[in-house]
Design an enzyme around this catalytic site. Structure first.
Site, PDB file in Angstrom:
ATOM      1  N   TYR A  51      30.918  -9.274  26.703  1.00 14.76           N
ATOM      2  CA  TYR A  51      31.488  -7.936  26.565  1.00 14.76           C
ATOM      3  C   TYR A  51      30.595  -6.883  27.211  1.00 14.76           C
ATOM      4  O   TYR A  51      31.079  -5.973  27.891  1.00 14.76           O
ATOM      5  CB  TYR A  51      31.714  -7.589  25.092  1.00 14.76           C
ATOM      6  CG  TYR A  51      32.712  -8.482  24.396  1.00 14.76           C
ATOM      7  CD1 TYR A  51      33.871  -8.907  25.038  1.00 14.76           C
ATOM      8  CD2 TYR A  51      32.498  -8.912  23.095  1.00 14.76           C
ATOM      9  CE1 TYR A  51      34.792  -9.730  24.398  1.00 14.76           C
ATOM     10  CE2 TYR A  51      33.412  -9.724  22.442  1.00 14.76           C
ATOM     11  CZ  TYR A  51      34.556 -10.132  23.108  1.00 14.76           C
ATOM     12  OH  TYR A  51      35.456 -10.940  22.476  1.00 14.76           O
ATOM     13  N   VAL A  86      39.665 -18.286  24.437  1.00 15.91           N
ATOM     14  CA  VAL A  86      39.903 -19.276  25.483  1.00 15.91           C
ATOM     15  C   VAL A  86      39.374 -20.605  24.965  1.00 15.91           C
ATOM     16  O   VAL A  86      38.286 -20.660  24.379  1.00 15.91           O
ATOM     17  CB  VAL A  86      39.189 -18.885  26.804  1.00 15.91           C
ATOM     18  CG1 VAL A  86      39.333 -19.971  27.855  1.00 15.91           C
ATOM     19  CG2 VAL A  86      39.727 -17.551  27.324  1.00 15.91           C
ATOM     20  N   GLY A  94      36.762 -17.706  34.288  1.00 20.10           N
ATOM     21  CA  GLY A  94      37.227 -16.336  34.457  1.00 20.10           C
ATOM     22  C   GLY A  94      38.474 -15.996  33.654  1.00 20.10           C
ATOM     23  O   GLY A  94      39.034 -14.917  33.811  1.00 20.10           O
ATOM     24  N   GLY A 143      34.326 -20.275  31.352  1.00 16.62           N
ATOM     25  CA  GLY A 143      33.556 -20.242  32.593  1.00 16.62           C
ATOM     26  C   GLY A 143      34.421 -20.212  33.842  1.00 16.62           C
ATOM     27  O   GLY A 143      33.905 -20.217  34.953  1.00 16.62           O
ATOM     28  N   GLU A 162      35.095 -19.774  15.155  1.00 20.83           N
ATOM     29  CA  GLU A 162      34.394 -18.781  14.344  1.00 20.83           C
ATOM     30  C   GLU A 162      33.996 -19.310  12.962  1.00 20.83           C
ATOM     31  O   GLU A 162      33.526 -18.557  12.122  1.00 20.83           O
ATOM     32  CB  GLU A 162      35.265 -17.524  14.200  1.00 20.83           C
ATOM     33  CG  GLU A 162      35.424 -16.789  15.512  1.00 20.83           C
ATOM     34  CD  GLU A 162      36.290 -15.546  15.416  1.00 20.83           C
ATOM     35  OE1 GLU A 162      37.039 -15.385  14.409  1.00 20.83           O
ATOM     36  OE2 GLU A 162      36.234 -14.736  16.346  1.00 20.83           O
ATOM     37  N   GLU A 182      42.451  -7.516  18.533  1.00 21.46           N
ATOM     38  CA  GLU A 182      42.163  -8.301  17.331  1.00 21.46           C
ATOM     39  C   GLU A 182      41.519  -9.638  17.690  1.00 21.46           C
ATOM     40  O   GLU A 182      40.554 -10.051  17.062  1.00 21.46           O
ATOM     41  CB  GLU A 182      43.447  -8.525  16.525  1.00 21.46           C
ATOM     42  CG  GLU A 182      43.285  -9.382  15.298  1.00 21.46           C
ATOM     43  CD  GLU A 182      42.444  -8.745  14.202  1.00 21.46           C
ATOM     44  OE1 GLU A 182      41.958  -9.495  13.342  1.00 21.46           O
ATOM     45  OE2 GLU A 182      42.256  -7.511  14.185  1.00 21.46           O
TER      46      GLU A 182
END
Length: 169
Positions: A140, A96, A104, A102, A36, A92
């Site tokens: 999402y 991964v 799952g 990719g 991020e 929160e």
């Protein structure tokens, strides 16, 4: 032995984190912060995680292990809806490792947290996503979640929080 959760990904184990996992949780927090572009904002320590998660019970953590190796986590906590009159879950973090995406794993973590919310009688599960993170937004939405068009996130932190907390009404 921590609780394990069912999932359909071959080789994947999702389990409730234990106190001995604090170093791993912190490592994964650094991973999401790097993704991020917020690495400089991480001030958490193993001790602060231990105190908040395992002593004060302010949050819960699920760890994802693929073929025995840690590959991701989800950190969530309970909040309360006054309109609904009961608690809900706030996700929160869900993360991964980039090289494991990719497969799952993120989907399995999200489903697992949602299942916990349902099991606990929550009416909803909320989370935020960075506006530039289009892959996560699409993920999402593919899972049935939608951005809330009427709500903006506000935050008071650091000096501004101290200032706000010391104001006279």
């Amino acid at each position: 032995m921590s609780k394990q959760y069912e999932n359909s990904v071959e080789g994947l184990v999702i389990r409730q984190a234990e106190e001995k996992d604090c170093a791993l949780i912190l490592e994964l927090i650094h991973g999401i912060a790097k993704y991020e572009k917020m690495e400089n904002q991480v001030v958490a320590t193993e001790e602060s995680l231990r105190e908040s998660i395992f002593v004060r019970r302010r949050a819960d953590v699920l760890l994802a292990e693929y073929d025995g190796e840690p590959v991701g986590y989800a950190l969530y906590f309970r909040n309360f809806s006054t309109f609904v009159g009961r608690e809900n879950l706030y996700l929160e973090d869900i993360f991964v490792l980039p090289e494991m995406r990719g497969k799952g794993i993120g989907k399995a973590l999200l489903i697992c947290v949602a299942g916990i919310a349902v099991e606990e009688g929550c009416s909803r599960m909320d989370w935020v996503c960075l506006d530039w993170n289009i892959p996560s937004q699409k993920f999402y939405q593919a899972m049935g979640a939608n951005p809330h068009p009427e709500w903006l996130l506000f935050r008071a932190e650091n000096e501004n929080l101290k200032k706000l907390g010391s104001m006279k009404a």
